[in-house]
Design a protein around this motif. Structure first.
Motif, PDB file in Angstrom:
ATOM      1  N   ALA A 158       0.829  -1.203   0.000  1.00 25.30           N
ATOM      2  CA  ALA A 158       0.000   0.000   0.000  1.00 25.30           C
ATOM      3  C   ALA A 158       0.867   1.258   0.000  1.00 25.30           C
ATOM      4  O   ALA A 158       0.559   2.240  -0.689  1.00 25.30           O
ATOM      5  CB  ALA A 158      -0.935  -0.006   1.204  1.00 25.30           C
ATOM      6  N   LEU A 159       1.963   1.228   0.751  1.00 24.24           N
ATOM      7  CA  LEU A 159       2.873   2.376   0.751  1.00 24.24           C
ATOM      8  C   LEU A 159       3.477   2.597  -0.636  1.00 24.24           C
ATOM      9  O   LEU A 159       3.589   3.735  -1.096  1.00 24.24           O
ATOM     10  CB  LEU A 159       3.997   2.156   1.772  1.00 24.24           C
ATOM     11  CG  LEU A 159       3.676   2.432   3.237  1.00 24.24           C
ATOM     12  CD1 LEU A 159       4.866   2.052   4.102  1.00 24.24           C
ATOM     13  CD2 LEU A 159       3.316   3.904   3.449  1.00 24.24           C
ATOM     14  N   ALA A 160       3.854   1.511  -1.285  1.00 29.79           N
ATOM     15  CA  ALA A 160       4.445   1.627  -2.623  1.00 29.79           C
ATOM     16  C   ALA A 160       3.466   2.221  -3.622  1.00 29.79           C
ATOM     17  O   ALA A 160       3.871   2.869  -4.597  1.00 29.79           O
ATOM     18  CB  ALA A 160       4.922   0.254  -3.106  1.00 29.79           C
ATOM     19  N   ALA A 161       2.166   2.001  -3.386  1.00 28.26           N
ATOM     20  CA  ALA A 161       1.133   2.532  -4.275  1.00 28.26           C
ATOM     21  C   ALA A 161       0.556   3.858  -3.773  1.00 28.26           C
ATOM     22  O   ALA A 161      -0.484   4.300  -4.255  1.00 28.26           O
ATOM     23  CB  ALA A 161       0.019   1.506  -4.434  1.00 28.26           C
ATOM     24  N   ASN A 162       1.226   4.464  -2.787  1.00 27.73           N
ATOM     25  CA  ASN A 162       0.796   5.756  -2.232  1.00 27.73           C
ATOM     26  C   ASN A 162      -0.591   5.686  -1.592  1.00 27.73           C
ATOM     27  O   ASN A 162      -1.354   6.655  -1.658  1.00 27.73           O
ATOM     28  CB  ASN A 162       0.828   6.848  -3.313  1.00 27.73           C
ATOM     29  CG  ASN A 162       2.231   7.108  -3.815  1.00 27.73           C
ATOM     30  OD1 ASN A 162       3.163   7.229  -3.029  1.00 27.73           O
ATOM     31  ND2 ASN A 162       2.388   7.184  -5.129  1.00 27.73           N
TER      32      ASN A 162
END
Length: 305
Positions: free
Chosen positions: A286-290
């Motif tokens: 989720a962090l990688a996808a903002n």
């Protein structure tokens, strides 16, 4: 209706965004070629396109179609070939429709996987049921999908954990101890596993649909070989927002793990460990996808363990 011209097929915005975030190096070329590829596969399989599902999959274009010879409805799924999607045909072939959507045809290109599947009721996921009933149906189905494998037999599918991602402590410095614990836990659990099963890999209420030949069937596996607790951990994280938002969230999380472990005769400590690992994995994705709120939700769930 004939196959659409490549320029007439619209790729969902959700697919464009998700595949660009997950696989930026390959996304642009694959998305550009996708309309022509879908058109070619409709011709190869003698299908007529009904409609492209929007949003569809995060790594796949999913379309409703029907066979031109007998009008049988089907689903055409065209995926970017990645470690997550590469082995879906093998799993569906192994299950042969037992607990999962039936595979009608499979075709690979250097960059894509093309599947023709039986059509299920995509508008009725298991998530449409109340949680207690959904969990009951899910555990029954998951038990059917787990196929035991000899401990020493070679297999082409990846094993758990696939690869431990780097721990981006700079992105969430307050969660650094939790991320390190998850990485160490995954290593320890993988080293001490005493069973090998074919696993779905991404089994949750959204990946189970109503069907005609069975009440519910699983879709969209990301198959791998490992212990059952790994698969069950993804189900334990379903509807995390509801569980974390309830009074006494840590106790509610522990009760869910206890019920799931008991229902499927899985070691509760190993389920707790894999749930921690998978919660952190989902948070990092989720962090990688903002999608920071989603990441924070899964980190909170992991902390509740």
């Amino acid at each position: 209706m004939s196959a659409p011209a490549p320029g007439q097929l619209t790729v969902p915005d959700w697919l464009t965004r998700s595949i660009t975030a997950a696989h930026p190096a390959e996304a642009a070329a694959w998305l550009a070629d996708l309309p022509a590829l879908v058109t070619a596969q409709l011709t190869r399989l003698d299908l007529t396109l009904d409609r492209v599902l929007d949003p569809g999959g995060s790594l796949s274009l999913v379309a409703y179609a029907h066979r031109n010879d007998d009008l049988t409805p089907a689903v055409l799924k065209v995926s970017l070939r990645t470690p997550e999607t590469a082995h879906e045909p093998e799993a569906l072939t192994a299950w042969a429709g037992r607990g999962a959507v039936l595979l009608l045809d499979a075709h690979r290109t250097p960059t894509s996987g093309v599947l023709l599947l039986e059509r299920l009721h995509g508008e009725i996921p298991l998530r449409s049921l109340a949680e207690p009933k959904a969990m009951l149906e899910a555990t029954s189905l998951l038990h059917r999908l787990w196929l035991p494998l000899p401990l020493t037999a070679p297999h082409a599918l990846p094993t758990t954990p696939p690869t431990a991602p780097p721990v981006p402590t700079a992105a969430v410095p307050e969660a650094a101890p939790l991320l390190t614990e998850a990485r160490d836990t995954a290593t320890a659990l993988a080293a001490s596993a005493t069973e090998r099963f074919l696993l779905h890999g991404d089994f949750h209420h959204g990946n189970v649909l109503a069907a005609d030949r069975a009440p519910w069937l699983a879709i969209a596996p990301r198959p791998l070989i490992g212990e059952r607790a790994y698969d069950l951990a993804r189900l334990a994280l379903d509807r995390a927002d509801t569980l974390i938002g309830s009074p006494g969230a840590p106790a509610a999380v522990r009760r869910r793990l206890h019920r799931l472990a008991e229902a499927l005769d899985v070691d509760r400590d190993r389920l707790r460990g894999w749930t921690l690992v998978r919660a952190v994995d989902l948070a990092l994705a989720a962090l990688a996808a903002n999608r920071r709120p989603e990441a924070e939700l899964y980190l909170e769930f992991a902390g509740a363990l």
